[in-house]
Enzyme design. Sequence first.
Site, mmCIF file in Angstrom:
data_model
loop_
_atom_site.group_PDB
_atom_site.id
_atom_site.type_symbol
_atom_site.label_atom_id
_atom_site.label_comp_id
_atom_site.label_asym_id
_atom_site.label_seq_id
_atom_site.Cartn_x
_atom_site.Cartn_y
_atom_site.Cartn_z
ATOM 1 C CG ASP A 106 -2.262 0.350 0.976
ATOM 2 O OD1 ASP A 106 -2.649 1.328 0.569
ATOM 3 O OD2 ASP A 106 -3.144 -0.469 1.207
ATOM 4 C CG ASP A 145 -4.790 5.621 0.690
ATOM 5 O OD1 ASP A 145 -5.749 4.820 1.154
ATOM 6 O OD2 ASP A 145 -4.654 6.579 1.315
ATOM 7 C CD GLU A 185 -9.004 4.200 -1.786
ATOM 8 O OE1 GLU A 185 -9.909 3.727 -0.739
ATOM 9 O OE2 GLU A 185 -8.047 5.033 -1.155
ATOM 10 C CG HIS A 226 -9.394 -1.444 4.674
ATOM 11 N ND1 HIS A 226 -9.219 -1.226 3.289
ATOM 12 C CD2 HIS A 226 -8.814 -0.112 5.045
ATOM 13 C CE1 HIS A 226 -8.772 -0.053 2.961
ATOM 14 N NE2 HIS A 226 -8.490 0.730 3.894
ATOM 15 C CG ASP A 227 -11.539 2.053 3.914
ATOM 16 O OD1 ASP A 227 -11.076 2.087 4.951
ATOM 17 O OD2 ASP A 227 -11.127 2.540 2.957
HETATM 18 O O1 ISL Z 1 -14.508 8.782 -0.457
HETATM 19 C C1 ISL Z 1 -14.598 7.872 -0.755
HETATM 20 C C2 ISL Z 1 -15.174 6.908 -1.658
HETATM 21 O O2 ISL Z 1 -15.669 7.948 -2.932
HETATM 22 C C3 ISL Z 1 -13.812 6.904 0.455
HETATM 23 O O3 ISL Z 1 -14.279 5.470 0.447
HETATM 24 C C4 ISL Z 1 -12.500 7.131 0.299
HETATM 25 O O4 ISL Z 1 -12.145 6.182 -0.902
HETATM 26 C C5 ISL Z 1 -11.842 6.468 1.603
HETATM 27 O O5 ISL Z 1 -12.368 7.117 2.395
HETATM 28 C C6 ISL Z 1 -10.359 6.462 1.214
HETATM 29 O O6 ISL Z 1 -9.638 5.662 1.900
HETATM 30 C C7 ISL Z 1 -8.493 5.218 1.993
HETATM 31 O O7 ISL Z 1 -7.802 6.627 2.462
HETATM 32 C C8 ISL Z 1 -7.991 6.842 3.946
HETATM 33 C C9 ISL Z 1 -7.802 5.615 4.847
HETATM 34 O O8 ISL Z 1 -8.478 6.095 6.098
HETATM 35 C C10 ISL Z 1 -8.514 4.505 4.246
HETATM 36 O O9 ISL Z 1 -8.588 3.180 4.838
HETATM 37 C C11 ISL Z 1 -7.952 4.171 2.999
HETATM 38 O O10 ISL Z 1 -8.668 2.962 2.342
HETATM 39 C C12 ISL Z 1 -7.025 7.736 4.276
HETATM 40 O O11 ISL Z 1 -5.802 7.294 4.102
#
Ligand code: ISL
Length: 569
Positions: free
Chosen positions: A102, A204, A259, A333-334
Amino acid sequence: MSESRQAEWWHRSTVYQVYPKSFNDTTGSGTGDIRGLTEKLDYLQQLGIDIVWLQPVYVSPGHDNGYDVADYERINPEFGTMEDFEELVQELHRRGMKLMTDIVVNHTSTEHEWFRQAISSKENPYRDYYIWRDPAPDGGPPNNWQSKFGGPAWQLDETSGQYYLTLFDKTQADLNWENERVRRAVNEMMLFWVGKGVDGFRMDVINLISKDQRFPDDDGSVPPGDGRKFYTDGPRVHEFIRAMYDEVFGPHQMVTVGEMSSTTLAECIRYSNPERREFSMTFNFHHLKVDYPGGRKWELMPYDFEALKRLFSDWQTGMQQGGGWNALFFNNHDQPRALSRFTDDGTYREESAKLLATTLHGLQGTPYVYQGEEIGMPNPRWSSIREFRDIESLNMYRILCEQGTSPEEALAVLQERSRDNARTPMQWDDSPNAGFTAGTPWIKVDERYKEINVRQALERPDSIFHHYRKLIALRKTYGIFSEGLYRRLDEEHPEVYAYARTTGGEALVVVSNFSAKQLTFRLPDQHWADLSALGEGKLLIGNTGEEPAFAQEISLSPYASYLWLISRA
Ligand code: ISL
């Protein structure tokens, strides 16, 4: 996409996502570690996994469980040592598997040395690694952008009187990608991991790195009006990614997934079409917002099934036509567990988990399996706020209560929406703490672990695990899984999602009943005529124990799901 698009090895691969903190603890500390993952590689190999995506294990204060990196090139002792990491790489490669790590470079932790330097004085050479602005005339934040975790996106540094930008938590300071030294430092850091043998990167929130340098107020004309339109897929983002490709991903033949937060189809085609030399594939989240009323995550509503099908269909067709490539996923995980969110995690848990798997793995793209998904782990449904650990959930709980929501209602929202739903420890067996740790787990183990665990899943030939194993193998056996053109078949049926994937003389057909009703689904005449002309149907996988022939009328028990190959075999 045209069918002639060049095939890549990862088109037939499946990725397994590991949240190390909750995967397997070998020390009794209560948190998982790198050796815990290494110990389980035979299990992942048995599942048929080609690539493991390991989430952040770098030095971090852990406010956002490692997405707040304080040192990109050292391992957080909580997870082990660099030697453990090197052993993991070796053990993966020995099995013919690959490692994707990551990369979190939209922001660093405020404990990163760069930030410590930056905040020490306005003249410090690292000052410009971050985004600083003077206060608005009233002394408040420079603009009205909101953090994704709640509250303003700016933090005041009292010493200098300036604000710095934090799109996520206040301890995650956004890097200034306009600064060439930042871009160079990030490339050097990625090359460091290439040197350790890493094969790929998951990037990320990478589509947020280029901000509109005017930093304007959001006038709210486009929901949600929190400023995101000024930094999502921003002005220089493709230029920045191309430079990473040219210096790192391309020369080292990395497999990469970006992402993409709140993105568009047109942008994802740009990010993942190989001619543009950016990423191998992209994640988007639109299909996981179909239960957000008006885009509001912290309000509940039943999910919109038609929207879910439409989004899958639009992205399948659009990415095919534009030559992009999807990362396919229902869980990470989100996100709360898709099993609990879109289907039935009680009476029909097994059928539901298999239905979701078949529906997703029949699509074009590279499927991702998030730990525990392959054994049907559900949301835990905690009855007390004390069980929650996630910074976003705790922030939102406080904000909801401050806004007048009752604690009971706020808890009900968290039960459905919290990221902690996906973060409960992996359930290995029926021993105490599900075999995850010999100590006290950092987050509560789901109470259903005695019936839902890896040991029993491996023993039962008809388990969810073995269903995933078959799907993963099918993608490797039949090229049509990666190549077939997508066509939706169900014509807005209220309970059924049906689609076909076709190549010259063959088709895959997936029919899934997303309801607890017994029903008969009739394929529309034209589709039936086209598909049945291709030959006989052979059932490749189903979830009912029955083997129905491919026919125009298909009888579907609750949560039944079938996948046929139609050919002149
Ligand atoms: O905005 C979103 C979708 O359109 C959210 O799902 C966004 O993609 C997400 O919050 C981003 O997540 C990533 O970065 C964050 C971290 O807390 C998450 O665990 C990670 O997957 C900040 O680094």
